[in-house]
Scaffold this active site. Structure first.
Site, PDB file in Angstrom:
ATOM      1  N   ASP A 122     -10.336   3.941   1.934  1.00  0.00           N
ATOM      2  CA  ASP A 122     -10.637   3.439   3.281  1.00  0.00           C
ATOM      3  C   ASP A 122     -11.442   4.434   4.127  1.00  0.00           C
ATOM      4  O   ASP A 122     -12.434   4.070   4.755  1.00  0.00           O
ATOM      5  CB  ASP A 122      -9.340   3.092   4.028  1.00  0.00           C
ATOM      6  CG  ASP A 122      -8.818   1.712   3.669  1.00  0.00           C
ATOM      7  OD1 ASP A 122      -9.580   0.900   3.111  1.00  0.00           O
ATOM      8  OD2 ASP A 122      -7.638   1.446   3.946  1.00  0.00           O
TER       9      ASP A 122
ATOM     10  N   TYR B 128     -12.425  -6.628  11.152  1.00  0.00           N
ATOM     11  CA  TYR B 128     -13.678  -7.197  10.629  1.00  0.00           C
ATOM     12  C   TYR B 128     -13.728  -8.723  10.695  1.00  0.00           C
ATOM     13  O   TYR B 128     -14.736  -9.323  10.328  1.00  0.00           O
ATOM     14  CB  TYR B 128     -13.910  -6.743   9.183  1.00  0.00           C
ATOM     15  CG  TYR B 128     -12.757  -6.995   8.253  1.00  0.00           C
ATOM     16  CD1 TYR B 128     -12.551  -8.245   7.693  1.00  0.00           C
ATOM     17  CD2 TYR B 128     -11.871  -5.976   7.948  1.00  0.00           C
ATOM     18  CE1 TYR B 128     -11.480  -8.474   6.855  1.00  0.00           C
ATOM     19  CE2 TYR B 128     -10.798  -6.198   7.107  1.00  0.00           C
ATOM     20  CZ  TYR B 128     -10.617  -7.443   6.557  1.00  0.00           C
ATOM     21  OH  TYR B 128      -9.561  -7.673   5.732  1.00  0.00           O
TER      22      TYR B 128
ATOM     23  N   ALA C  15      -4.808   3.039   9.025  1.00  0.00           N
ATOM     24  CA  ALA C  15      -6.276   3.055   9.104  1.00  0.00           C
ATOM     25  C   ALA C  15      -6.753   4.254   9.932  1.00  0.00           C
ATOM     26  O   ALA C  15      -7.726   4.932   9.563  1.00  0.00           O
ATOM     27  CB  ALA C  15      -6.781   1.748   9.704  1.00  0.00           C
TER      28      ALA C  15
ATOM     29  N   GLY D  56     -16.387  -3.697  11.574  1.00  0.00           N
ATOM     30  CA  GLY D  56     -15.498  -3.221  10.503  1.00  0.00           C
ATOM     31  C   GLY D  56     -15.829  -3.733   9.111  1.00  0.00           C
ATOM     32  O   GLY D  56     -15.292  -3.236   8.125  1.00  0.00           O
TER      33      GLY D  56
ATOM     34  N   GLY E 146      -5.166   4.030  18.107  1.00  0.00           N
ATOM     35  CA  GLY E 146      -4.269   3.692  17.010  1.00  0.00           C
ATOM     36  C   GLY E 146      -3.872   4.952  16.257  1.00  0.00           C
ATOM     37  O   GLY E 146      -4.568   5.980  16.334  1.00  0.00           O
TER      38      GLY E 146
ATOM     39  N   LYS F 286       0.806  -1.233   0.000  1.00  0.00           N
ATOM     40  CA  LYS F 286       0.000   0.000   0.000  1.00  0.00           C
ATOM     41  C   LYS F 286       0.839   1.284   0.000  1.00  0.00           C
ATOM     42  O   LYS F 286       0.456   2.274  -0.619  1.00  0.00           O
ATOM     43  CB  LYS F 286      -0.945   0.007   1.203  1.00  0.00           C
ATOM     44  CG  LYS F 286      -2.150  -0.901   1.050  1.00  0.00           C
ATOM     45  CD  LYS F 286      -2.903  -0.949   2.358  1.00  0.00           C
ATOM     46  CE  LYS F 286      -4.392  -0.879   2.130  1.00  0.00           C
ATOM     47  NZ  LYS F 286      -5.150  -0.774   3.379  1.00  0.00           N
TER      48      LYS F 286
ATOM     49  N   GLY G  29      -1.950   4.365  13.036  1.00  0.00           N
ATOM     50  CA  GLY G  29      -1.361   3.830  11.813  1.00  0.00           C
ATOM     51  C   GLY G  29      -2.153   4.274  10.589  1.00  0.00           C
ATOM     52  O   GLY G  29      -2.858   5.288  10.631  1.00  0.00           O
TER      53      GLY G  29
ATOM     54  N   LEU H 154     -12.546  -1.387  13.485  1.00  0.00           N
ATOM     55  CA  LEU H 154     -12.151  -1.555  12.083  1.00  0.00           C
ATOM     56  C   LEU H 154     -11.760  -3.001  11.798  1.00  0.00           C
ATOM     57  O   LEU H 154     -11.769  -3.433  10.649  1.00  0.00           O
ATOM     58  CB  LEU H 154     -11.009  -0.604  11.705  1.00  0.00           C
ATOM     59  CG  LEU H 154     -11.236   0.884  11.972  1.00  0.00           C
ATOM     60  CD1 LEU H 154     -10.165   1.718  11.263  1.00  0.00           C
ATOM     61  CD2 LEU H 154     -12.618   1.349  11.557  1.00  0.00           C
TER      62      LEU H 154
END
Ligand code: NAP
Length: 283
Positions: free
Chosen positions: A106, A226, A135, A247, A131, A70, A133, A224
């Site tokens: 996203d 899932y 996401a 998620g 978090g 990514k 990061g 998030l």
């Protein structure tokens, strides 16, 4: 039927065996009777640049990008959307006149899931995100653009949370700050919506990202993660009488938005959702 006219889409990842995206997109192509198919490409990290250079010569029409490509794909693309640039990661590639455009769907996927699956209007709401990061960055950016009143980040590495809140403030003007674990009860008491953007919950023995007692019935709690569908955090939230958002909706809508970018057509959301649900193991 695959023919000489069939448009080919796919996903680059490594490993890519466990992806749910082919099921979701092929179901959508079939529903709209489009002559198109979607296939997984197991692209080794050492061969990413070769694989990207082959996209246009092979006539591929659009791609999803997953772990571990990514971020690393960015130097090989011709253009990046503002959102993908801010996030520093691409999950969707559009092929336009022989050029590759990197998108990140996203954050917008999460927003659509919030509105359509939780009936939650983010405007003027206070958000607490666990978090910092990729996401968290995607979701934080989209929420800031959607007009939330404030975003607070809490992360294991506090410097990353401080950096992300600074970036959000500078880019969007949204009020954003980071807090430490000792402030979590206070930050949660002020928030309308709690979002887990860490992988905690993926493994059975994972701890909750926050103590259960800070969750109350005034919260919408989003995970998030899932898989499993109902994570330990969501189970705890239910016990505390909070509303929950799994998620899977974000996964669905990031795919819906990618489909719409590639085809210019409204995606058949119900069919894509059913295809996703069929693939997720029940717990
Ligand atoms: P990432 O860039 O690797 O970031 C992971 C974040 O989680 C970092 O802030 C990290 O903290 C924190 N973290 C990792 N392990 C932790 C632990 N054991 N305890 C506490 N914090 C921990 O990953 P990402 O791309 O943001 O993805 C995060 C999760 O979101 C993924 O696991 C995935 O399940 C989910 N996700 C879901 C969707 C969807 O469509 N539903 C889309 C993308 C991601 P440090 O900074 O301290 O390392």
């Amino acid at each position: 039927m695959i023919s000489g006219k069939t448009k080919v889409y796919g996903i680059f990842g490594h490993p890519v065996e466990h992806t749910f995206s082919p099921g979701m997109h092929n179901a959508a192509f079939s529903k709209l009777a489009l002559d198109a198919c979607y296939v997984p490409f197991p692209v080794h990290p050492d061969r990413l640049s070769e694989a990207v250079k082959a996209v246009v010569p092979l006539g591929l029409c659009g791609l999803n990008i997953t772990v571990p490509h990514k971020e690393r794909i960015i130097p090989y693309l011709d253009h990046l959307t503002e959102e993908a640039g801010f996030i520093g990661a691409v999950n969707t590639v559009e092929v336009e006149n022989g050029e590759l455009i990197g998108h990140n769907t996203d954050g917008r996927g999460f927003l659509r899931s919030l509105k359509e699956e939780a009936n939650f209007a983010p405007r003027r709401k206070k958000i607490l995100i666990f978090g910092a990061g990729g996401a968290a960055r995607a979701v934080g950016f989209s929420l800031a653009r959607a007009g939330v009143s404030s975003i607070v980040f809490l992360n294991r590495n506090p410097e990353k949370a401080a950096g992300l809140s600074r970036d959000i403030r500078a880019k969007t003007g949204c009020e954003s700050r980071s807090v430490s674990f000792s402030d979590v009860a206070h930050a949660a008491a002020e928030a309308d919506c709690l979002i887990n953007a860490t992988p905690l919950g993926l493994k059975k023995k994972d701890l909750l990202p926050v103590p259960e007692q800070v969750i109350s019935s005034r919260h919408l709690v989003c995970d998030l993660v899932y898989n499993p569908l109902l994570t330990p955090l969501l189970k705890a939230a239910r016990k505390r009488k909070a509303a929950i958002l799994p998620g899977l909706g974000m996964l669905l809508f990031q795919g819906v938005i990618a489909f719409e970018i590639w085809t210019g057509k409204k995606a058949p959301v119900t069919v894509m959702k059913a295809a996703l649900f069929r693939q997720i193991p029940r717990v």
